[in-house]
Design an enzyme around this catalytic site. Sequence first.
Site, PDB file in Angstrom:
ATOM      1  N   CYS A 381      84.272  39.198  46.466  1.00 48.40           N
ATOM      2  CA  CYS A 381      84.600  40.235  47.773  1.00 48.40           C
ATOM      3  C   CYS A 381      85.784  40.798  47.609  1.00 48.40           C
ATOM      4  O   CYS A 381      85.941  41.904  46.993  1.00 48.40           O
ATOM      5  CB  CYS A 381      84.279  39.399  48.951  1.00 48.40           C
ATOM      6  SG  CYS A 381      83.878  40.248  50.311  1.00 48.40           S
ATOM      7  N   HIS A 507      79.152  37.380  47.717  1.00 47.59           N
ATOM      8  CA  HIS A 507      79.482  35.920  48.141  1.00 47.59           C
ATOM      9  C   HIS A 507      78.559  35.090  47.067  1.00 47.59           C
ATOM     10  O   HIS A 507      77.758  34.407  47.655  1.00 47.59           O
ATOM     11  CB  HIS A 507      79.872  35.353  48.946  1.00 47.59           C
ATOM     12  CG  HIS A 507      80.896  36.305  49.668  1.00 47.59           C
ATOM     13  ND1 HIS A 507      82.071  35.479  49.754  1.00 47.59           N
ATOM     14  CD2 HIS A 507      81.017  37.346  50.747  1.00 47.59           C
ATOM     15  CE1 HIS A 507      82.937  36.326  50.410  1.00 47.59           C
ATOM     16  NE2 HIS A 507      82.298  37.222  51.140  1.00 47.59           N
ATOM     17  N   GLU A 509      78.938  32.319  45.992  1.00 46.40           N
ATOM     18  CA  GLU A 509      79.112  30.724  46.155  1.00 46.40           C
ATOM     19  C   GLU A 509      77.980  30.305  47.219  1.00 46.40           C
ATOM     20  O   GLU A 509      78.018  29.042  47.280  1.00 46.40           O
ATOM     21  CB  GLU A 509      80.622  30.482  46.573  1.00 46.40           C
ATOM     22  CG  GLU A 509      81.057  31.308  47.854  1.00 46.40           C
ATOM     23  CD  GLU A 509      81.505  32.591  47.955  1.00 46.40           C
ATOM     24  OE1 GLU A 509      82.411  32.840  48.799  1.00 46.40           O
ATOM     25  OE2 GLU A 509      81.351  33.306  46.912  1.00 46.40           O
TER      26      GLU A 509
END
Length: 533
Positions: A381, A507, A509
Amino acid sequence: MKYIFVTGGVVSSLGKGLAAASLGTLLEHRGLKIVMQKFDPYLNVDPGTMSPFQHGEVYVLDDGAETDLDLGHYERFTHSVLSRSNNTTSGQVYQTVLDKERRGDYLGKTVQVIPHVTDEIKARLRKLSTEQPCDVVITEIGGTTGDIEGLPFLEAIRQFIQEVGPQNAMVMHVTLVPYIKAAGELKTKPSQQSIAKLREIGLHPQVLICRTEHPLGEDVRYKLSVFCNVPLEAVVEARDVDHTIYEMPLMLQHERLDDTVCRILGITAPPADMTEWKKFVSRVIKPKKRVKVAVVGKYIELQDAYKSIYESLTHAGASADCGIDLVQVDAEELEEKHASEFLRDAAGILVPGGFGDRGIEGKIRAAQYAREQQTPFLGLCLGMQVATIEFARNVCGMTDANSTEFDAAAQYPVIDLLEEQKDVTDKGASMRLGSWITKIVEGSRAHKVYGSTEIRERHRHRYEFNMKYREQMTAKGFVISGTSPNGSLVEMIELNDHPYYLACQFHPEFQSKPNQPHPLFKGFVTACLGHGG
């Protein structure tokens, strides 16, 4: 359908979310379909406008809901793919009730906490059961028993249990059993007081999860059982884990928590087969090799701010039988000192997301160091944005390059506000959020990492790569390897003359799991091993 409500007492940060997620893991491994839910008593509509220092990371779901970080534990520990229905706050409940009152839905009645607020909470429980059919719903109630803002949720649960019948619902209470060093004893009184508070509300826990630093002796278990009116086998020890949070399901299985829960709720299911989970935990605890990864962030002193990133690194490391040694670097310190002082020993550099201009120049220096020293780099990001700014400044000669988030008058605004964001005044839930398709360029490193030319990833941002500078930057070796389907938005960038330099606007993750590490993190850790492992 069965319902399990997870409450907490004595102090906050006891790990209710992990306890709930771990129980979900065990029940799922017994062949049951599990849905998890979080009730947060705070009045914010969602955590999207909260500082990470206040609340830790904001976890984003596929449908764009900005939620509590515990939902990250839920998705990592189970196969659940959650939606906004899985996270309810007091702010959302009261907003709905007040909207109904303004419309006249209550037909002129006096609007009160009971029944109108409690009815809305119960309605959200039922809605979840309808939208996501399952065998067991596990609902965690945030905060601590006795908190004034949590009382409507506990009252709603009391009513709900009456309605569905006690054979179909239970309360699991997470409590602290502190060790008083001077006395050399574990003390049960705080737990007794916490449960007394629950009883005042009309709730009685059937299971106690006892957080403790020392083993619970039989005398302590017996005392808790007698004074808290809980069967002895339902007093469950939850000691602090030695190495990783992923040990917790195994610890609770050893305490026969899932057997106890199934017995209380009348569930017939085979024992949980945790073989693969144990293999994963073993690789985390005793890896064959180790690698140093520097995370350069602005909230570095707060562990929960980058929770999903740290867990994703753990997942990727375990898949390579590799332990991750985190080097947590405060981006502001990089602004004052030479980057090599912090980064020279790192086998890889990761720059996570964030908002605001604090520490930005430090993050840019980290991206520059990774590019120039050929150190594997992963930008997430804001990490992609600082990598873009650094390349524009130091390779393309645009010395004033910046994002309009940090310098509205930048001569070269290589990162700019999304067009649809320019008239936005409300901050909450107004960013580009949720799961979006990315088209990946064939033959690119991103293509090799993903093994696909089309992916879906979760977003949370307002600013994008400015397409006005596309030709100028790609001419110098800047590679745009992923875009939105129509090509108007840049989603991934990389460098060809580098062992692993990848950055993305999304993102990743938020989609990594213990035995299913995210491809970007897996590729990054593999590159780190090649660089300095």
